[in-house]
Design a protein around this motif. Sequence first.
Motif, PDB file in Angstrom:
ATOM      1  N   ASN A   1      45.416  24.597  55.865  1.00  0.00           N
ATOM      2  CA  ASN A   1      45.172  25.092  54.518  1.00  0.00           C
ATOM      3  C   ASN A   1      45.307  26.614  54.522  1.00  0.00           C
ATOM      4  OD1 ASN A   1      44.688  22.552  53.593  1.00  0.00           O
ATOM      5  ND2 ASN A   1      42.475  22.686  53.768  1.00  0.00           N
ATOM      6  N   ILE A   2      46.372  27.092  53.892  1.00  0.00           N
ATOM      7  CA  ILE A   2      46.617  28.528  53.829  1.00  0.00           C
ATOM      8  C   ILE A   2      46.336  29.014  52.411  1.00  0.00           C
ATOM      9  CG2 ILE A   2      48.335  30.360  54.107  1.00  0.00           C
ATOM     10  CD1 ILE A   2      49.745  28.525  56.142  1.00  0.00           C
ATOM     11  N   ALA A   3      45.413  29.955  52.297  1.00  0.00           N
ATOM     12  CA  ALA A   3      45.095  30.548  50.992  1.00  0.00           C
ATOM     13  C   ALA A   3      46.144  31.614  50.697  1.00  0.00           C
ATOM     14  CB  ALA A   3      43.708  31.160  51.021  1.00  0.00           C
ATOM     15  N   ILE A   4      46.768  31.534  49.529  1.00  0.00           N
ATOM     16  CA  ILE A   4      47.813  32.474  49.143  1.00  0.00           C
ATOM     17  C   ILE A   4      47.246  33.430  48.105  1.00  0.00           C
ATOM     18  CG2 ILE A   4      50.031  32.657  47.961  1.00  0.00           C
ATOM     19  CD1 ILE A   4      50.768  29.993  49.318  1.00  0.00           C
ATOM     20  N   LEU A   5      47.486  34.720  48.330  1.00  0.00           N
ATOM     21  CA  LEU A   5      46.986  35.743  47.428  1.00  0.00           C
ATOM     22  C   LEU A   5      48.099  36.734  47.143  1.00  0.00           C
ATOM     23  CD1 LEU A   5      44.118  35.946  46.295  1.00  0.00           C
ATOM     24  CD2 LEU A   5      43.636  37.683  47.974  1.00  0.00           C
ATOM     25  N   ASN A   6      48.451  36.896  45.872  1.00  0.00           N
ATOM     26  CA  ASN A   6      49.472  37.859  45.474  1.00  0.00           C
ATOM     27  C   ASN A   6      48.839  39.216  45.231  1.00  0.00           C
ATOM     28  OD1 ASN A   6      52.150  36.685  45.325  1.00  0.00           O
ATOM     29  ND2 ASN A   6      51.265  35.260  43.844  1.00  0.00           N
ATOM     30  N   LEU A   7      49.667  40.273  45.307  1.00  0.00           N
ATOM     31  CA  LEU A   7      49.160  41.635  45.106  1.00  0.00           C
ATOM     32  C   LEU A   7      48.612  41.829  43.696  1.00  0.00           C
ATOM     33  CD1 LEU A   7      51.795  43.809  46.989  1.00  0.00           C
ATOM     34  CD2 LEU A   7      49.520  43.188  47.747  1.00  0.00           C
ATOM     35  N   ASP A   8      49.265  41.209  42.702  1.00  0.00           N
ATOM     36  CA  ASP A   8      48.761  41.351  41.335  1.00  0.00           C
ATOM     37  C   ASP A   8      47.390  40.697  41.156  1.00  0.00           C
ATOM     38  OD1 ASP A   8      49.745  38.785  41.510  1.00  0.00           O
ATOM     39  OD2 ASP A   8      50.804  38.819  39.592  1.00  0.00           O
ATOM     40  N   LYS A   9      47.132  39.650  41.907  1.00  0.00           N
ATOM     41  CA  LYS A   9      45.821  38.994  41.869  1.00  0.00           C
ATOM     42  C   LYS A   9      44.761  39.903  42.495  1.00  0.00           C
ATOM     43  CE  LYS A   9      44.040  34.894  40.787  1.00  0.00           C
ATOM     44  NZ  LYS A   9      44.047  34.395  39.428  1.00  0.00           N
ATOM     45  N   ILE A  10      45.140  40.578  43.589  1.00  0.00           N
ATOM     46  CA  ILE A  10      44.216  41.521  44.229  1.00  0.00           C
ATOM     47  C   ILE A  10      43.891  42.661  43.257  1.00  0.00           C
ATOM     48  CG2 ILE A  10      43.947  43.170  46.135  1.00  0.00           C
ATOM     49  CD1 ILE A  10      45.755  41.260  47.799  1.00  0.00           C
ATOM     50  N   GLN A  11      44.926  43.168  42.563  1.00  0.00           N
ATOM     51  CA  GLN A  11      44.731  44.232  41.575  1.00  0.00           C
ATOM     52  C   GLN A  11      43.826  43.755  40.433  1.00  0.00           C
ATOM     53  OE1 GLN A  11      45.808  47.528  41.796  1.00  0.00           O
ATOM     54  NE2 GLN A  11      44.418  47.724  40.059  1.00  0.00           N
ATOM     55  N   PHE A  12      44.001  42.503  40.030  1.00  0.00           N
ATOM     56  CA  PHE A  12      43.172  41.901  38.981  1.00  0.00           C
ATOM     57  C   PHE A  12      41.703  41.876  39.417  1.00  0.00           C
ATOM     58  CE2 PHE A  12      41.205  37.955  37.305  1.00  0.00           C
ATOM     59  CZ  PHE A  12      41.210  38.271  35.948  1.00  0.00           C
ATOM     60  N   PHE A  13      41.445  41.495  40.673  1.00  0.00           N
ATOM     61  CA  PHE A  13      40.081  41.464  41.198  1.00  0.00           C
ATOM     62  C   PHE A  13      39.489  42.875  41.293  1.00  0.00           C
ATOM     63  CE2 PHE A  13      41.325  37.349  43.524  1.00  0.00           C
ATOM     64  CZ  PHE A  13      40.854  36.565  42.492  1.00  0.00           C
ATOM     65  N   LEU A  14      40.343  43.867  41.625  1.00  0.00           N
ATOM     66  CA  LEU A  14      39.890  45.257  41.690  1.00  0.00           C
ATOM     67  C   LEU A  14      39.522  45.770  40.299  1.00  0.00           C
ATOM     68  CD1 LEU A  14      42.490  46.683  44.228  1.00  0.00           C
ATOM     69  CD2 LEU A  14      40.024  46.667  44.574  1.00  0.00           C
ATOM     70  N   ASP A  15      40.354  45.457  39.297  1.00  0.00           N
ATOM     71  CA  ASP A  15      40.087  45.872  37.917  1.00  0.00           C
ATOM     72  C   ASP A  15      38.816  45.232  37.373  1.00  0.00           C
ATOM     73  OD1 ASP A  15      42.401  47.364  38.014  1.00  0.00           O
ATOM     74  OD2 ASP A  15      43.629  45.854  36.981  1.00  0.00           O
ATOM     75  N   LYS A  16      38.627  43.964  37.752  1.00  0.00           N
ATOM     76  CA  LYS A  16      37.468  43.203  37.284  1.00  0.00           C
ATOM     77  C   LYS A  16      36.192  43.569  38.042  1.00  0.00           C
ATOM     78  CE  LYS A  16      36.761  38.442  36.230  1.00  0.00           C
ATOM     79  NZ  LYS A  16      37.164  37.083  36.521  1.00  0.00           N
TER      80      LYS A  16
ATOM     81  N   LEU B   1      51.089  37.789  49.572  1.00  0.00           N
ATOM     82  CA  LEU B   1      52.450  37.800  49.047  1.00  0.00           C
ATOM     83  C   LEU B   1      52.633  39.001  48.124  1.00  0.00           C
ATOM     84  CD1 LEU B   1      52.991  34.012  48.233  1.00  0.00           C
ATOM     85  CD2 LEU B   1      53.625  35.230  50.281  1.00  0.00           C
ATOM     86  N   GLY B   2      53.888  39.435  47.978  1.00  0.00           N
ATOM     87  CA  GLY B   2      54.181  40.687  47.285  1.00  0.00           C
ATOM     88  C   GLY B   2      54.502  40.594  45.820  1.00  0.00           C
ATOM     89  N   SER B   3      54.112  39.528  45.147  1.00  0.00           N
ATOM     90  CA  SER B   3      54.389  39.404  43.716  1.00  0.00           C
ATOM     91  C   SER B   3      53.470  40.323  42.929  1.00  0.00           C
ATOM     92  CB  SER B   3      54.190  37.946  43.292  1.00  0.00           C
ATOM     93  OG  SER B   3      54.330  37.830  41.902  1.00  0.00           O
ATOM     94  N   GLY B   4      54.045  41.089  41.998  1.00  0.00           N
ATOM     95  CA  GLY B   4      53.251  41.994  41.167  1.00  0.00           C
ATOM     96  C   GLY B   4      53.100  43.361  41.806  1.00  0.00           C
ATOM     97  N   GLU B   5      52.383  44.224  41.103  1.00  0.00           N
ATOM     98  CA  GLU B   5      52.176  45.601  41.567  1.00  0.00           C
ATOM     99  C   GLU B   5      50.706  45.828  41.874  1.00  0.00           C
ATOM    100  OE1 GLU B   5      54.465  48.098  42.177  1.00  0.00           O
ATOM    101  OE2 GLU B   5      55.931  46.504  41.843  1.00  0.00           O
ATOM    102  N   ILE B   6      50.463  46.734  42.819  1.00  0.00           N
ATOM    103  CA  ILE B   6      49.094  47.132  43.141  1.00  0.00           C
ATOM    104  C   ILE B   6      49.013  48.646  43.010  1.00  0.00           C
ATOM    105  CG2 ILE B   6      49.470  47.194  45.654  1.00  0.00           C
ATOM    106  CD1 ILE B   6      46.550  45.928  45.783  1.00  0.00           C
ATOM    107  N   LYS B   7      47.957  49.156  42.349  1.00  0.00           N
ATOM    108  CA  LYS B   7      47.852  50.586  42.051  1.00  0.00           C
ATOM    109  C   LYS B   7      46.894  51.304  42.996  1.00  0.00           C
ATOM    110  CE  LYS B   7      48.717  49.484  37.243  1.00  0.00           C
ATOM    111  NZ  LYS B   7      48.348  48.073  37.122  1.00  0.00           N
ATOM    112  N   GLU B   8      45.826  50.626  43.399  1.00  0.00           N
ATOM    113  CA  GLU B   8      44.829  51.260  44.261  1.00  0.00           C
ATOM    114  C   GLU B   8      45.109  50.934  45.716  1.00  0.00           C
ATOM    115  OE1 GLU B   8      40.732  50.632  42.884  1.00  0.00           O
ATOM    116  OE2 GLU B   8      41.601  49.865  41.024  1.00  0.00           O
TER     117      GLU B   8
END
Length: 150
Positions: A70-85, A115-122
Motif C-alpha cells: 500500500n503506497i500512499a500517493i501525495l501530490n505537491l498541490d495537495k501538500i500546498q493545500f494542507f499548508l494553506d489550510k 508526485l509532482g502534480s501542481g505547484e508548491i510555493k512554500e
Amino acid sequence: MIKLNNRIKIKKPKLRVGRGIGSGKGKTSGRGVKGQKSRSGVAIKSFEGGQMPLYRRLPKRGFNSIRKENIAILNLDKIQFFLDKKNIKSSDILNSDLLKKLKLINKNSIKLKILGSGEIKEKINIEADLASKSAVEKLEKIGGSIQLKK
C-alpha cells in the motif's frame, strides 16, 4: 385492532412454534419431516434450485496480488493545500508518520510517494520512500529538500 391516524393496523402476535400438538404448530414446528431443511442451523445459501448460480454465471475478472504494497500517493498541490489550510507547518519535516497521525493518509499505507502534480510555493522538508523526478525538481527549485529512504 389498533386505530392510528384513521388507518387500521392489525398486529398479530408472534407465532410460538413447538408448543404442543394443540397449537397447530407443534412437533415438527411446520418444517415437515426429516431432510436438510428441517434441521436447525442449516441454510442452503446461493442454491437456486439447480439453476446455474449467479456467482458462477458472472465472469471473473482481475487479479489481487498478495504481495501488493500500500503506497500512499501525495501530490505537491495537495501538500500546498494542507499548508494553506494550516494542517501542516512548513517548519515540520513531512513524513508518513506525521501524515498518518494527522489522518491525511491511510493508516495502512506502508510507503509514501511524492508526485509532482501542481505547484508548491512554500519551502518544506520532506522525508519519503519514493518521489518522481518532477517533484524533486520543483522542491529543489523553491529551496525545499526531499530525503528518500533506502
